[in-house]
Design a protein around this motif. Structure first.
Motif, short mmCIF file in Angstrom:
data_model
loop_
_atom_site.label_atom_id
_atom_site.label_comp_id
_atom_site.label_asym_id
_atom_site.label_seq_id
_atom_site.Cartn_x
_atom_site.Cartn_y
_atom_site.Cartn_z
N SER A 156 -4.89 -11.30 2.91
CA SER A 156 -4.68 -10.34 3.55
C SER A 156 -2.88 -9.61 4.11
O SER A 156 -1.62 -10.00 2.84
CB SER A 156 -4.50 -11.31 5.24
N ASP A 157 -3.32 -8.32 4.47
CA ASP A 157 -1.83 -7.72 4.91
C ASP A 157 -1.58 -7.07 5.97
O ASP A 157 -1.11 -6.30 6.15
CB ASP A 157 -1.31 -6.63 4.04
N HIS A 158 -1.71 -7.94 6.84
CA HIS A 158 -1.64 -7.94 8.80
C HIS A 158 -0.66 -8.29 8.91
O HIS A 158 -0.47 -8.06 10.11
CB HIS A 158 -2.76 -8.96 9.25
N GLU A 160 2.12 -7.67 7.31
CA GLU A 160 3.05 -5.97 7.23
C GLU A 160 2.36 -5.14 5.99
O GLU A 160 1.89 -6.09 4.64
CB GLU A 160 4.17 -6.95 5.85
N GLU A 161 1.63 -4.34 6.79
CA GLU A 161 1.72 -3.28 5.83
C GLU A 161 1.57 -3.30 4.30
O GLU A 161 2.39 -3.32 3.72
CB GLU A 161 1.23 -1.74 5.88
N GLY A 162 0.62 -3.77 2.89
CA GLY A 162 1.26 -3.38 1.74
C GLY A 162 1.65 -5.21 0.50
O GLY A 162 1.74 -5.08 -0.08
N GLY A 163 1.95 -6.06 2.08
CA GLY A 163 2.33 -6.65 2.04
C GLY A 163 0.76 -8.26 1.90
O GLY A 163 1.40 -8.84 2.73
N TRP A 164 1.00 -8.08 0.95
CA TRP A 164 -0.24 -9.05 0.28
C TRP A 164 0.05 -10.31 0.19
O TRP A 164 0.44 -10.49 -0.79
CB TRP A 164 -1.73 -8.56 -0.67
N ARG A 165 -0.78 -11.26 0.97
CA ARG A 165 -0.36 -12.87 1.44
C ARG A 165 -1.71 -13.30 0.78
O ARG A 165 -2.06 -13.46 1.54
CB ARG A 165 0.82 -13.38 1.92
N GLN A 190 -7.47 1.04 1.44
CA GLN A 190 -8.08 1.59 2.95
C GLN A 190 -6.36 1.35 3.63
O GLN A 190 -6.81 2.11 4.71
CB GLN A 190 -9.22 0.76 3.40
N GLY A 191 -5.80 0.93 3.11
CA GLY A 191 -4.27 0.98 4.32
C GLY A 191 -4.61 0.07 5.75
O GLY A 191 -5.13 -0.95 5.14
N THR A 192 -3.78 0.76 6.63
CA THR A 192 -3.81 -0.01 8.18
C THR A 192 -5.34 -0.51 8.48
O THR A 192 -6.03 -1.23 9.03
CB THR A 192 -3.11 0.17 8.83
N GLY A 193 -5.81 0.09 7.85
CA GLY A 193 -7.68 -0.02 8.56
C GLY A 193 -8.45 -0.90 7.70
O GLY A 193 -9.72 -1.64 8.42
N ALA A 194 -7.79 -1.67 6.84
CA ALA A 194 -8.25 -2.65 6.44
C ALA A 194 -7.07 -3.55 5.33
O ALA A 194 -6.25 -3.62 4.61
CB ALA A 194 -9.30 -1.90 5.06
N ASN A 195 -6.97 -4.70 6.22
CA ASN A 195 -6.36 -6.17 5.73
C ASN A 195 -6.62 -7.31 5.53
O ASN A 195 -6.04 -8.58 5.46
CB ASN A 195 -5.37 -6.37 7.44
N CYS A 196 -7.44 -7.58 4.82
CA CYS A 196 -8.09 -8.77 4.30
C CYS A 196 -9.08 -9.14 2.80
O CYS A 196 -9.56 -7.84 3.12
CB CYS A 196 -9.24 -9.40 5.73
CA LIG Z 1 -3.70 -3.04 4.91
#
Ligand SMILES: [Ca+2]
Length: 226
Positions: A156-158, A160-165, A190-196
């Motif tokens: 997820s990147d929830h 930090e946006e873009g910081g996928w861990r 999809q930016g901040t709308g998609a974090n998983c």
């Molecule tokens: Ca995201």
């Protein structure tokens, strides 16, 4: 003549007596007479020696038994460890160096998918290299009949946006061969709308960023070294 014979016999008897006396002295000097209790003392000594030998044998036996117990414990541990390596619990299947379970009958949001996997003793799946990812894809593709299926994995990147861990804390790999495309745009897109992170069936189960509240199937994982 009779006088000479008598003198000879007297001298011979004297010499004989002297010789006998000398032999007795030598015997007494080198072989002193036994004490009356000597036989009993020797018996006691032999019994004591036997007792010491038995005690030493008993101690040696106890040490050997202890060593055997330790060896048995080590062998038991090794058997358990080996069993953990070659078998996975419940519905989990050994895939590469890990245990995976795709819950085909379950459709839940990403956080609920994590809880689902944690209740089974694991977490959502992570894969750190292309080889492990290939093993995951092979398992998922062989498990689902519907190609449109989407599967949650543990990224997820929830925070930090873009910081996928990964849920394990490491950075997720980026680019090919892990992430797919959507309308010719490289994921995640999809930016901040998609974090998983989800394996997107219509894109060959490559990774897409998904809306965390969407309900997909959990891909759970249990590691051997847990
Ligand atoms: Ca995201």
């Amino acid at each position: 003549m009779r006088l000479i014979v008598s003198v000879f016999w007297i001298v011979a008897e004297t010499a004989w007596a002297l010789e006998e006396n000398s032999v007795d002295n030598l015997y007494d000097e080198h072989f002193p007479s036994l004490h009356p209790n000597c036989t009993q003392s020797l018996t006691d000594l032999l019994l004591l020696r036997q007792e010491v030998l038995l005690k030493e044998l008993k101690e040696a036996e106890q040490v050997s038994a202890g060593i055997l117990r330790e060896i048995a414990d080590i062998l038991t541990d090794n058997v358990s460890f080996t069993s953990r390596e070659v078998s996975c619990p419940g519905n989990f299947k050994k895939i590469g160096n890990t245990c995976l379970y795709l819950a085909k009958e379950t459709d839940v949001a990403w956080e609920a998918a994590r809880v689902f996997c944690q209740d089974l003793g694991g977490d959502l799946a992570v894969f750190r290299d292309a080889s492990a990812f290939a093993e995951v894809l092979k398992y998922v593709k062989s498990s689902v009949a519907v190609k449109a299926t989407t599967v949650w994995v543990g990224g997820s990147d929830h925070i930090e946006e873009g910081g996928w861990r990964w849920v394990s804390g490491e950075d997720m790999p980026r680019g090919t061969p892990f992430w797919g495309d959507y309308n010719y745009v490289r994921e995640p897109a999809q930016g901040t709308g998609a974090n998983c992170a989800a394996l997107h069936g219509p894109d060959g189960f490559l990774i897409h960023d998904g809306v965390c509240q969407n309900k997909y199937k959990p891909l759970c994982q249990i590691n051997f070294n847990k």
